[in-house]
Design a protein around this motif. Structure first.
Motif, PDB file in Angstrom:
ATOM      1  N   ALA A 180       0.843  -1.203   0.000  1.00 14.03           N
ATOM      2  CA  ALA A 180       0.000   0.000   0.000  1.00 14.03           C
ATOM      3  C   ALA A 180       0.876   1.250   0.000  1.00 14.03           C
ATOM      4  N   ASN A 181       1.931   1.262   0.823  1.00 16.01           N
ATOM      5  CA  ASN A 181       2.858   2.399   0.833  1.00 16.01           C
ATOM      6  C   ASN A 181       3.572   2.543  -0.505  1.00 16.01           C
ATOM      7  N   PHE A 182       4.010   1.421  -1.061  1.00 14.95           N
ATOM      8  CA  PHE A 182       4.694   1.413  -2.360  1.00 14.95           C
ATOM      9  C   PHE A 182       3.804   2.018  -3.438  1.00 14.95           C
ATOM     10  N   THR A 183       2.550   1.604  -3.452  1.00 18.39           N
ATOM     11  CA  THR A 183       1.611   2.125  -4.447  1.00 18.39           C
ATOM     12  C   THR A 183       1.402   3.626  -4.279  1.00 18.39           C
ATOM     13  N   ALA A 184       1.419   4.095  -3.040  1.00 18.00           N
ATOM     14  CA  ALA A 184       1.224   5.528  -2.768  1.00 18.00           C
ATOM     15  C   ALA A 184       2.472   6.362  -3.061  1.00 18.00           C
ATOM     16  N   THR A 185       3.652   5.822  -2.700  1.00 19.50           N
ATOM     17  CA  THR A 185       4.879   6.617  -2.795  1.00 19.50           C
ATOM     18  C   THR A 185       5.729   6.311  -4.019  1.00 19.50           C
ATOM     19  N   GLY A 186       5.609   5.093  -4.557  1.00 21.06           N
ATOM     20  CA  GLY A 186       6.423   4.702  -5.704  1.00 21.06           C
ATOM     21  C   GLY A 186       7.818   4.228  -5.331  1.00 21.06           C
ATOM     22  N   SER A 187       8.040   3.870  -4.059  1.00 16.97           N
ATOM     23  CA  SER A 187       9.371   3.433  -3.640  1.00 16.97           C
ATOM     24  C   SER A 187       9.280   2.176  -2.777  1.00 16.97           C
ATOM     25  N   LEU A 188      10.058   1.155  -3.139  1.00 15.82           N
ATOM     26  CA  LEU A 188      10.115  -0.097  -2.394  1.00 15.82           C
ATOM     27  C   LEU A 188      11.565  -0.556  -2.357  1.00 15.82           C
ATOM     28  N   GLU A 189      12.052  -0.893  -1.164  1.00 15.83           N
ATOM     29  CA  GLU A 189      13.415  -1.385  -1.001  1.00 15.83           C
ATOM     30  C   GLU A 189      13.373  -2.868  -0.698  1.00 15.83           C
ATOM     31  N   VAL A 190      14.248  -3.636  -1.361  1.00 20.43           N
ATOM     32  CA  VAL A 190      14.363  -5.078  -1.132  1.00 20.43           C
ATOM     33  C   VAL A 190      15.812  -5.367  -0.748  1.00 20.43           C
ATOM     34  N   VAL A 191      15.997  -6.081   0.385  1.00 21.25           N
ATOM     35  CA  VAL A 191      17.336  -6.409   0.875  1.00 21.25           C
ATOM     36  C   VAL A 191      17.421  -7.916   1.087  1.00 21.25           C
ATOM     37  N   ALA A 192      18.442  -8.520   0.494  1.00 19.35           N
ATOM     38  CA  ALA A 192      18.715  -9.947   0.687  1.00 19.35           C
ATOM     39  C   ALA A 192      20.222 -10.094   0.882  1.00 19.35           C
ATOM     40  N   GLY A 193      20.624 -10.431   2.091  1.00 22.88           N
ATOM     41  CA  GLY A 193      22.055 -10.543   2.379  1.00 22.88           C
ATOM     42  C   GLY A 193      22.733  -9.209   2.150  1.00 22.88           C
ATOM     43  N   ASP A 194      23.749  -9.207   1.296  1.00 29.04           N
ATOM     44  CA  ASP A 194      24.482  -7.972   1.007  1.00 29.04           C
ATOM     45  C   ASP A 194      23.949  -7.245  -0.229  1.00 29.04           C
ATOM     46  N   GLN A 195      22.841  -7.703  -0.770  1.00 29.25           N
ATOM     47  CA  GLN A 195      22.252  -7.089  -1.966  1.00 29.25           C
ATOM     48  C   GLN A 195      21.053  -6.225  -1.598  1.00 29.25           C
ATOM     49  N   THR A 196      21.051  -4.984  -2.055  1.00 32.22           N
ATOM     50  CA  THR A 196      19.922  -4.076  -1.844  1.00 32.22           C
ATOM     51  C   THR A 196      19.499  -3.514  -3.186  1.00 32.22           C
ATOM     52  N   ARG A 197      18.211  -3.568  -3.448  1.00 34.37           N
ATOM     53  CA  ARG A 197      17.660  -2.973  -4.664  1.00 34.37           C
ATOM     54  C   ARG A 197      16.483  -2.106  -4.256  1.00 34.37           C
ATOM     55  N   THR A 198      16.389  -0.927  -4.851  1.00 29.12           N
ATOM     56  CA  THR A 198      15.265  -0.038  -4.612  1.00 29.12           C
ATOM     57  C   THR A 198      14.512   0.139  -5.924  1.00 29.12           C
TER      58      THR A 198
END
Length: 143
Positions: free
Chosen positions: A105-123
């Motif tokens: 819901a926040n992602f849909t409103a703001t357009g920003s989502l962060e995904v972190v797996a181990g040492d990898q981060t993608r926004t």
């Protein structure tokens, strides 16, 4: 003068390539996909995909190899954990998120989502002109 002109052209060309990335929405009765791509090329970084009405979104990053385990995701003050798909070979890094999660819901409103797996981060970021596509996509996917 020629050096200045060459520098301006090089800068302009670089900006044109950077600006070539867009979010494209592909709607189908079996699967709907929102892809970050440069149209009419094979350049693709990220997809959001769902079966319409399923209530689930598969987020895939094509610049990371698939792996087993868990990833954390966050948008605004909402966060969660999702299991990553354990693919093989050339499969992308993927995880499935529920459309009714507060982070979505926040992602849909703001357009920003962060995904972190181990040492990898993608926004994942949607600029204002592409937010309507994200909202349409989420509406189609909601269960």
């Amino acid at each position: 003068m020629m050096i200045t002109l060459a520098a301006i052209l090089a800068l302009h060309t670089g900006l044109a390539q950077a600006d070539g990335w867009v979010w494209s929405l592909y709607e189908d009765t079996r699967e709907t996909v929102l892809a970050r791509e440069i149209p009419d090329t094979d350049r693709l970084t990220t997809t959001l995909a769902c079966a319409p009405g399923s209530g689930r979104v598969v987020v895939s990053f094509y610049d990371l190899p698939a792996r087993a385990g868990f990833a954390n995701f966050r948008s605004g003050d909402a966060s969660g954990t999702a299991q990553m798909a354990a693919g093989e070979g050339s499969d992308p890094f993927s995880l499935t998120l529920r459309t009714d999660h507060p982070a979505i819901a926040n992602f849909t409103a703001t357009g920003s989502l962060e995904v972190v797996a181990g040492d990898q981060t993608r926004t994942i970021t949607f600029s204002r002109p592409h937010l309507a596509k994200l909202r349409r996509f989420t509406e189609i996917c909601a269960g």
